[in-house]
Every structure is written in structure tokens, then in C-alpha cells.
Design an enzyme around this catalytic site. Sequence first.
Site, short mmCIF file in Angstrom:
data_model
loop_
_atom_site.label_atom_id
_atom_site.label_comp_id
_atom_site.label_asym_id
_atom_site.label_seq_id
_atom_site.Cartn_x
_atom_site.Cartn_y
_atom_site.Cartn_z
CG HIS A 82 -2.09 0.94 1.06
ND1 HIS A 82 -2.01 2.28 1.36
CD2 HIS A 82 -3.34 0.71 0.60
CE1 HIS A 82 -3.18 2.83 1.10
NE2 HIS A 82 -4.01 1.91 0.63
CD GLU A 124 -9.14 -3.80 -3.56
OE1 GLU A 124 -10.10 -4.21 -2.90
OE2 GLU A 124 -9.28 -3.04 -4.53
#
Length: 371
Positions: A252, A307
Site C-alpha cells: 500500500h 483487496e
Amino acid sequence: MNMTSEGLASEGLDGVVAAVTNLSQVDGQAGRLIVRGRDIEELAGTFDFADMAALLWAGLAPPFADAAAIRRDLGSARLRAAGMLPQLLPAARGLSPIEGLRAGLSLFSDRNGDHVLLCAAVPVFTAALWRQGQGKPPIAPNADNGQGEDFLAMLTEDPVDEGAARALETYLVTVADHGLNASTFTARVVASTQAGMVSAVVAALCALKGPLHGGAPGPVLDMLDEIGDLDGVRPWLDRQFAAGERLMGFGHRVYRTRDPRADVLKGVVEGLRGGGNRIALAEAVEAAILAELAERYPDRRLDTNVEFYTALALEAVGLPRELFTLAFAMGRVLGWTAHIFEQEQSGRLIRPASRYTGPLPEGRILATVAG
Ligand code: ACO
């Protein structure tokens, strides 16, 4: 902020503060997401889509409406959105569902397509586009349903499972807003030109589509399918790294620890344990990938992002993987619309600079550095 040796912000704008917002705060060090003063864990457990809309739109969207009024408005807006299907469905033949949704939202005019209609249209269009791909006619919305429940009801003729509808609402709340992510930034840039709400939301959807942002969860399930069972984890990982592939659902830009939304959604999957649930394999794959990433990138912590468990949660809810990015849009459209209001109110055009490194016309001296 990361700067290049030439004194420029890094190409990915890491650490650059490009907007002032009172909507949400992502604390990448602590792994904390706060939306309008509340932790995401609290909101995910108690709010539904309309509650979240009321929270995000409060003070921004005129006129003020509470969650009950928004729930009613969303219901009637879904009926209005369904009125666009005769125009959308023939035009969307041959497009993927996300391309179809992009086409659908573009049908609205910036003059009268408002935030409620856009939020209502995403589930209506998604369900109808999916059914068209299956050779089936659309199912009409029911204005009395909640947003998540009605989406599931428009998807198939089967009765909606209450647990699945609740889980979907939790998912939509969990992903509704998340600081200045790529799609929200896109929405704010377009809003800053005064292009209008519809244009800004369509642009945001285009940014969401890519696998480095909202396109990852479908490939997460592909990854689990390819791995197959626990014995398949090691050889699959070796192949991926040898091919230089990124592992979907990990890493991320902001989090230097675990994305808090991953655990919220893992809880959703655990609450829905059933036929399609492959949490044991997912946990083993996650552990192996995290160990491998820690070894390969000792100075850059790469952890599980939203996700990975989104994929499992949406699968357990019963959605086909082709609709995962559209389900993300169904939640994130709330954040986009709130940020668009906020940006429109600040009134300042977003227009950064670039540094030219190309050739100059012969004999001329470059007068300006940035443009
Ligand atoms: N798998 C393998 N390697 C990775 C991964 C990954 N998932 N993520 C980062 N890396 C590597 C990068 O290739 C880079 O290596 P290098 O220095 O050898 O070039 C290094 O780790 C550092 O990368 P970052 O600076 O942390 O990555 P960046 O901030 O540019 O990208 C992103 C963040 C796009 C999320 C990235 O981690 C990624 O591609 N992940 C996979 C796709 C994904 O899960 N997307 C969903 C994100 S969540 C969301 O948007 C809702």
C-alpha cells in the site's frame, strides 16, 4: 515528503498533501482509518449505506437529510436510474461490466445528475449489465429495500440471504472513503475545474478500474484458484517472483502496517463461512506471501491491503468476481461525491507543475522551468 534530487515531489506524489478534508484520515503508521471522527471498525459494525451517506454528506450536500430520508431518496433514485436501462443496455453490449458502468454513468447530465442519483445508479446498472451478459432481462429495483439488499435482489431471482445483504452493507461502509486515494484525487481534480458532479464521478471510476487500485480483488481469487491447495503456495510464489509479478492484495502507498479494513472484512468472511469460503487457504497464502515480502523488502514493510479479504468477502456474499470492482465503486461513490462537494466549496483549481526535460528549439533558451 519524498523529493527527487531535483527538488521535485516524487513521481507518485508520495507524502504530498494535495487537499484539506474533514472527511477521512488514513494513519499509515498506526494502521488506523478515521471517517468523520469515528474509527472504521465502529462504523463497519453499526452503519449501513444510508447511515454512511448521512455521515459523509452532512454539511456538504444541500439540503441536509438524515439517514432515513437518504434511504428513501436512494430507493426512489434507483427507480429513476432503472428508467435509463433501455438506453444503456443496447449501448453496452460487448463491453465488460466496468466499461458498461462507465458508459451508464456518462448518460447522466452534469446539469441534473446529482449525488443521490449517481449512488443509486451504480447498483442498478451493475446488476442489469451483469444480467444482460448472462442473457437475462433486468430485475426492477424495490425502493423499500436497503441499497445492498436491493443490489442482491436485482442480481438474481433467488431470495436474498439476510446475512449476505448485511455483509455487503458492511463492505460498502468499509470502503466508502479512504483519504486521497487515486480515484478520489481524480474526482477532486475534475471537480476543481467546475466540470460537475457526474463528470468527476465518471473520471473517478476510470481511475478505480486499474489493478493497482480497485481492480485487484478479482485477480486475488484468480491467484487462489491457481494456487489450488496448501502445497501449491510455494511453487506459485516462486513463479510469480521469477516473473516479476506484483502480488494482488498486498502492499500500500500509505500503510506501513496492516490495512485496518483487511481485518474488518476478514471478520465479514468468518461470519459468512459457507460453501464458497476458502479462508484456510487464504490465511496460509497470506502468511507465506507476508513472510516472502518481508524477506525481499526488509526496509519497506509490505502488508495485506483491503483487496485481499475484499475478494473473499465478496465471493462469500455470492458476487461473481467480474463484479468486484463495481462493488467497490458502489461503496466508494459515497466518498467521491462527498469529496466533490468539499472540493467545489474550496473553489481552488488543482493545477500542479511539471518539469520539462525535452529538447529546446535551436538557439532558444528555456525561460521557465515549470509549466
Ligand atoms: N507484490 C510484490 N512486490 C510489491 C508489491 C506487491 N504487491 N507491492 C509493492 N511491491 C514492491 C514494488 O515493486 C517495489 O519494488 P522495487 O523497489 O524493487 O521496485 C517495492 O515493493 C516498494 O513498492 P511501494 O513503493 O511500496 O509500492 P507503491 O506505493 O508504488 O504501490 C501498490 C502501492 C500499487 C498498492 C502496490 O503495493 C501494488 O501494486 N500492490 C498490488 C496491487 C494491489 O493490491 N492493489 C490494491 C491496492 S489497495 C487499493 O487501492 C484499494
